[in-house]
Design an enzyme around this catalytic site. Structure first.
Site: not given
Length: 281
Positions: A11, A136
């Site tokens: 990401k 996350d």
């Protein structure tokens, strides 16, 4: 089905604003998590009985502290049968790069084993387990590019036009704890709306401090900004990235990289392969 091979995607934080700090010390954030079509690969093969195995072992990480193993252990109480699993990891993402390698591995393990072990947990339950493993992890369980607020747990899926990214890996490891505890970190950026970001963009509030403390990051960004003046750092670093409208342009810039700066080209995606494995509710 007794086996699965899955991409464990990277990401990028397209921006990262720190808008405040809670009484418990956690920072309040706004960010846009952009998923990529590039990452590690995980292969899961179910055993009728026996232990959880992982190969190869990461030499710098204790087996039981590996996020893949911790994710599998978190699911063990929910499996209806005493099944084991052999897990093979193909590692492509750098550790400590700010691109979510370990968190993505944990999320991929949660979703894959929930499916293979038939644990029956909902997406929300998987995200709750994931949050215990790392801030996350829920965005990777969610498997969608998303606008995030709070401490990163409030996720709003968002579809944005596809871009190609050149991600560059400076030769350093940035300590997230060091950056978030540093006295010089900006913690009072005004909150913005999605529309404002899409119109005007944003910044990474950690970037100025990291560039000052880690000259390798500063060097990499100075180099990238020759080609994209909006090039920036992801997360707390160390990885930095530039965006392009075509794969050809991204790959051409990659060919210009100095020998000591490795990098990869990836396309931004609005969903990861995990999305198809998520339970309906």
């Amino acid at each position: 089905m007794n086996a699965l091979r899955l991409l464990s995607p990277a990401k990028l934080n397209l921006f990262l604003h720190i808008t405040g700090r809670r009484a418990d010390g956690y920072h309040l954030l706004q960010t846009l998590f952009q998923l990529l079509d590039y990452g590690d690969e995980l292969y899961f093969e179910i055993r009728d009985h026996g232990p959880i195995t992982l190969a190869p072992a990461l030499p710098s990480v204790d087996f039981e502290q590996n996020l893949i193993i911790r994710a599998a252990r978190a699911l063990e109480p929910y499996k209806p049968k005493p099944l084991g699993v052999d897990i093979q990891l193909t590692k492509r993402l750098p550790m400590g790069g700010g691109i979510g390698g370990g968190s993505s591995n944990a999320a991929t393990t949660l979703v894959a084993l929930n499916h293979l072990w038939q644990c029956g947990l909902s997406k929300q339950q998987l995200q709750t387990l994931g949050l215990q493993l790392g801030a996350d992890v829920p965005v990777f369980v969610n498997a969608q590019t998303a606008w995030a607020e709070g401490v990163g747990e409030s996720l709003q899926p968002i579809e944005i036009p596809p871009k190609w990214f050149l991600v560059v890996q400076p030769d350093c490891h940035v300590s997230t704890a060091e950056i978030f505890s540093h006295g010089d970190l900006t913690r009072d950026t005004a909150a913005i709306k999605v529309a404002a970001f899409l119109e005007r963009g944003g910044q990474n509030d950690c970037e100025v401090l990291v560039r000052k403390l880690y000259p390798q990051v500063d060097e990499a960004l100075n180099w990238l900004q020759q080609f994209d003046r909006h090039a920036r750092m992801t997360g707390t670093g160390a990885c930095v990235f530039a965006s392009f409208d075509s794969v050809e342009k991204a790959q051409w810039v990659q060919t210009q990289l100095p020998a000591h700066l490795p990098g990869f080209v990836a396309k931004g995606v609005n969903q990861s392969p995990l999305y198809k494995l998520l339970p309906a509710s």
